[in-house]
Write a protein that holds these residues in place. Structure first.
Motif, PDB file in Angstrom:
ATOM      1  N   ILE A 274      24.561  35.451  33.686  1.00  0.00           N
ATOM      2  CA  ILE A 274      25.039  34.262  34.404  1.00  0.00           C
ATOM      3  C   ILE A 274      25.917  34.683  35.588  1.00  0.00           C
ATOM      4  N   LYS A 275      26.769  35.667  35.372  1.00  0.00           N
ATOM      5  CA  LYS A 275      27.592  36.194  36.469  1.00  0.00           C
ATOM      6  C   LYS A 275      26.704  36.662  37.618  1.00  0.00           C
ATOM      7  N   SER A 276      25.650  37.383  37.258  1.00  0.00           N
ATOM      8  CA  SER A 276      24.768  37.939  38.274  1.00  0.00           C
ATOM      9  C   SER A 276      24.048  36.850  39.051  1.00  0.00           C
ATOM     10  N   VAL A 277      23.561  35.835  38.332  1.00  0.00           N
ATOM     11  CA  VAL A 277      22.848  34.745  38.991  1.00  0.00           C
ATOM     12  C   VAL A 277      23.778  33.999  39.941  1.00  0.00           C
ATOM     13  N   GLY A 278      24.982  33.644  39.465  1.00  0.00           N
ATOM     14  CA  GLY A 278      25.932  32.919  40.307  1.00  0.00           C
ATOM     15  C   GLY A 278      26.337  33.708  41.531  1.00  0.00           C
ATOM     16  N   ALA A 279      26.657  34.991  41.324  1.00  0.00           N
ATOM     17  CA  ALA A 279      27.086  35.821  42.450  1.00  0.00           C
ATOM     18  C   ALA A 279      25.961  36.031  43.453  1.00  0.00           C
ATOM     19  N   THR A 280      24.724  36.117  42.971  1.00  0.00           N
ATOM     20  CA  THR A 280      23.589  36.279  43.877  1.00  0.00           C
ATOM     21  C   THR A 280      23.447  35.069  44.791  1.00  0.00           C
ATOM     22  N   ILE A 281      23.583  33.854  44.230  1.00  0.00           N
ATOM     23  CA  ILE A 281      23.488  32.638  45.043  1.00  0.00           C
ATOM     24  C   ILE A 281      24.561  32.649  46.124  1.00  0.00           C
ATOM     25  N   TYR A 282      25.784  32.939  45.710  1.00  0.00           N
ATOM     26  CA  TYR A 282      26.901  32.884  46.651  1.00  0.00           C
ATOM     27  C   TYR A 282      26.805  33.992  47.681  1.00  0.00           C
ATOM     28  N   PHE A 283      26.550  35.221  47.196  1.00  0.00           N
ATOM     29  CA  PHE A 283      26.511  36.385  48.069  1.00  0.00           C
ATOM     30  C   PHE A 283      25.399  36.268  49.101  1.00  0.00           C
ATOM     31  N   ALA A 284      24.208  35.877  48.631  1.00  0.00           N
ATOM     32  CA  ALA A 284      23.041  35.850  49.517  1.00  0.00           C
ATOM     33  C   ALA A 284      23.083  34.696  50.503  1.00  0.00           C
ATOM     34  N   GLY A 285      23.861  33.653  50.192  1.00  0.00           N
ATOM     35  CA  GLY A 285      23.832  32.456  51.019  1.00  0.00           C
ATOM     36  C   GLY A 285      24.873  32.348  52.095  1.00  0.00           C
ATOM     37  N   ILE A 286      26.071  32.867  51.857  1.00  0.00           N
ATOM     38  CA  ILE A 286      27.185  32.538  52.741  1.00  0.00           C
ATOM     39  C   ILE A 286      27.023  33.145  54.130  1.00  0.00           C
ATOM     40  N   ASP A 287      26.690  34.421  54.214  1.00  0.00           N
ATOM     41  CA  ASP A 287      26.636  35.066  55.525  1.00  0.00           C
ATOM     42  C   ASP A 287      25.348  34.735  56.264  1.00  0.00           C
ATOM     43  N   THR A 288      24.231  34.704  55.540  1.00  0.00           N
ATOM     44  CA  THR A 288      22.958  34.428  56.201  1.00  0.00           C
ATOM     45  C   THR A 288      22.938  33.019  56.794  1.00  0.00           C
ATOM     46  N   THR A 289      23.475  32.042  56.055  1.00  0.00           N
ATOM     47  CA  THR A 289      23.500  30.678  56.577  1.00  0.00           C
ATOM     48  C   THR A 289      24.470  30.559  57.742  1.00  0.00           C
ATOM     49  N   GLU A 290      25.587  31.260  57.646  1.00  0.00           N
ATOM     50  CA  GLU A 290      26.552  31.243  58.751  1.00  0.00           C
ATOM     51  C   GLU A 290      25.928  31.779  60.037  1.00  0.00           C
ATOM     52  N   LEU A 291      25.156  32.858  59.922  1.00  0.00           N
ATOM     53  CA  LEU A 291      24.523  33.428  61.109  1.00  0.00           C
ATOM     54  C   LEU A 291      23.482  32.477  61.696  1.00  0.00           C
ATOM     55  N   THR A 292      22.793  31.746  60.839  1.00  0.00           N
ATOM     56  CA  THR A 292      21.835  30.757  61.325  1.00  0.00           C
ATOM     57  C   THR A 292      22.541  29.668  62.125  1.00  0.00           C
ATOM     58  N   ILE A 293      23.678  29.208  61.640  1.00  0.00           N
ATOM     59  CA  ILE A 293      24.457  28.192  62.357  1.00  0.00           C
ATOM     60  C   ILE A 293      24.985  28.752  63.675  1.00  0.00           C
ATOM     61  N   GLN A 294      25.317  30.039  63.695  1.00  0.00           N
ATOM     62  CA  GLN A 294      25.746  30.672  64.942  1.00  0.00           C
ATOM     63  C   GLN A 294      24.674  30.514  66.018  1.00  0.00           C
ATOM     64  N   PHE A 295      23.418  30.747  65.658  1.00  0.00           N
ATOM     65  CA  PHE A 295      22.344  30.623  66.641  1.00  0.00           C
ATOM     66  C   PHE A 295      22.062  29.169  66.996  1.00  0.00           C
ATOM     67  N   PHE A 296      22.371  28.256  66.100  1.00  0.00           N
ATOM     68  CA  PHE A 296      22.285  26.839  66.444  1.00  0.00           C
ATOM     69  C   PHE A 296      23.247  26.513  67.587  1.00  0.00           C
ATOM     70  N   PHE A 297      24.485  26.954  67.482  1.00  0.00           N
ATOM     71  CA  PHE A 297      25.457  26.693  68.548  1.00  0.00           C
ATOM     72  C   PHE A 297      25.018  27.352  69.852  1.00  0.00           C
ATOM     73  N   ILE A 298      24.531  28.570  69.776  1.00  0.00           N
ATOM     74  CA  ILE A 298      24.078  29.264  70.982  1.00  0.00           C
ATOM     75  C   ILE A 298      22.940  28.488  71.647  1.00  0.00           C
ATOM     76  N   ALA A 299      21.993  28.016  70.839  1.00  0.00           N
ATOM     77  CA  ALA A 299      20.858  27.272  71.391  1.00  0.00           C
ATOM     78  C   ALA A 299      21.322  25.992  72.074  1.00  0.00           C
ATOM     79  N   MET A 300      22.275  25.297  71.490  1.00  0.00           N
ATOM     80  CA  MET A 300      22.758  24.049  72.086  1.00  0.00           C
ATOM     81  C   MET A 300      23.502  24.302  73.396  1.00  0.00           C
TER      82      MET A 300
END
Length: 487
Positions: A274-300
């Motif tokens: 359970i620790k591994s599953v939870g940490a994987t969701i959090y770890f894999a999501g926070i930075d990758t999604t943030e970088l996607t939003i960064q390119f959204f701002f750049i595009a606008m």
């Protein structure tokens, strides 16, 4: 069956190799490595083969071949490269990201797919909407910190969805630990960055020996990874014991375990899993999604006409008396197309994560040896002229309003290794894009414009710091945003 090696089978084409180090010097370590990969594609074709100290690497430059290898031949192309730097030294050996496709991996994947499936997202959309409103308040109050505020909102969305935890308004320790761990991890994934991944015996060299700074870096990651994996989980367990737990991915699994519920088909689920599953969701999501939003701002910033078109659709569909919600999504085709274009324009992982070939194979008449690291040239696929037109480097959502244009699915990986969190990332991207464009105009800061000619070095395309001016779209929006700020 393993392929019989004959003299008539040649290795795929690639840059000439040095007799001792192979193609070590050919691996690009600059800020735009995908340009080198695309040069190789033009020179050598759909398959480019390199060898570094005996380790084979294969770059797949064709979406057709990527589908053939990672989907059709997924049984032998779903293994994962085990990074000595990240797993043996950095403490990341527990994650499904690096697991071979065995029963344990299948178990992890089944839980992730249940908890992160498209239908499961519905129960978390209220949480995502809440934090999107908080983001608007932060942008109104302090617009200069737009990237920091976005990162905070994404961290809050993922942390609450995963663990049911609220985070501090600023400098939250859970977010900071995860961000640093991700930064170190992404650096480790850059092909050729750390020689210990090519020559694993180097991990045995004592830390005091000259040239072993990689060990200090790995130890720092190990500390952050352990904190990210253990501390939020402990908080959920404490809340569950106290009877005040909030619904989340982890609490759902823990409650099922507590009730001896065999809903996952594998009996009781141990806490380490359970620790591994939870940490994987959090770890894999926070930075990758943030970088996607960064390119959204750049595009606008770079494409104001596209921003205006998106805002007109939002105004027409939503009006002026409410904020965007997920119920509005079916009526916002341009916003949905814009989100797809953000994913296509600059995918977070231009080469995806390396797959490892389980046995010898023949691809388009070329011999590919067992153990080869196989990488899909994602950025090249998503700039393909055959699929997306001749203007692949231009940000243009309207390409996704045409019939028959493929979604940017390679942005989330391939085959059996496709990202299980893709629906969560898609939901976060939609609600942030729709909310920000509904409330604000995004204009360039002439003194600090985005520069897409040079990126920060690393495995992911992180733009150098840039600025923008964020202002309420109308005077009528000001009291609404003030109300959000004062809640």
């Amino acid at each position: 069956m393993p392929v019989r090696i004959t003299r008539s089978l040649k290795l795929p084409p690639g840059p000439p190799r040095h007799c001792l180090t192979g193609n070590l010097r050919d691996i690009p370590l600059n800020s735009r490595p995908w340009e080198t990969y695309n040069q190789w594609k033009k020179r050598f074709g759909d398959l480019v083969y390199l060898n570094i100290f005996g380790r084979s690497l294969l770059f797949v430059n064709s979406r057709r071949l990527a589908s053939e290898l990672f989907d059709v031949r997924g049984a032998i192309y779903s293994n994962r490269f085990r990074s000595t730097m990240a797993c043996d030294l950095g403490g990341f050996d527990w994650s499904v990201i690096f697991m071979p496709p065995n029963e344990t991996w299948k178990h992890h994947r089944s839980i992730l797919q249940q908890q992160l499936g498209k239908l499961s997202m519905v129960q978390h959309q209220i949480t995502l909407e809440k934090h999107s409103r908080n983001l608007l308040a932060l942008l109104f109050h302090r617009p200069l910190g737009f990237l920091e505020h976005s990162r905070h909102a994404i961290g809050a969305m993922i942390l609450e969805s995963t663990y049911g935890l609220s985070i501090q308004a600023e400098n939250d320790p859970h977010v900071e630990v995860a961000e640093r761990a991700v930064q170190l991890f992404m650096d480790m994934l850059l092909p050729g960055r750390h020689l210990v991944d090519i020559l694993p015996f180097l991990k045995y060299i004592p830390s005091w020996f000259p040239g072993t700074a990689f060990k200090q870096k790995a130890n720092e990651m190990k500390i952050h990874i352990a904190a990210m994996r253990n501390e939020p989980f402990a908080a959920v367990k404490a809340a569950l014991k106290a009877g005040n737990v909030s619904p989340s991915f982890v609490s759902t699994i823990l409650e099922a375990q507590s009730a001896s519920n065999d809903s996952f088909g594998k009996g009781k689920i141990d806490e380490e899993l359970i620790k591994s599953v939870g940490a994987t969701i959090y770890f894999a999501g926070i930075d990758t999604t943030e970088l996607t939003i960064q390119f959204f701002f750049i595009a606008m910033i770079l494409y104001p006409d596209i921003q205006k078109a998106a805002q007109e659709e939002l105004k027409k569909v939503i009006g002026t008396n409410s904020f965007p919600t997920f119920k509005d999504r079916p009526n916002l085709p341009y916003i949905n197309a814009l989100c797809k274009e953000v994913l296509r324009w600059y995918p977070v992982t231009p080469l995806g994560f390396p797959h490892v070939l389980k046995q010898d194979d023949v691809v388009d008449g070329y011999f590919v040896p067992k153990g080869t690291l196989v990488m899909g040239n994602t950025l090249s696929f998503l700039r393909s002229e055959d699929i997306y037109g001749p203007d692949g480097d231009i940000f243009n959502p309207e390409r996704f309003l045409k019939e028959g244009v493929k979604d940017p699915d390679p942005a989330f990986g391939y085959g059996r290794r496709v990202c299980p969190g893709r629906y969560l990332a898609d939901n976060i991207l939609f609600i942030i894009v729709a909310s920000v464009l509904y409330a604000f105009d995004i204009k360039p800061d002439e003194k600090n414009l985005p520069n897409l000619d040079e990126f920060m070095p690393g495995f992911v395309p992180r733009a150098k710091p840039f600025g923008c001016k964020i202002t309420p779209r109308t005077s009528a929006m000001i009291p609404v945003l003030e109300h959000l700020t004062n809640r």
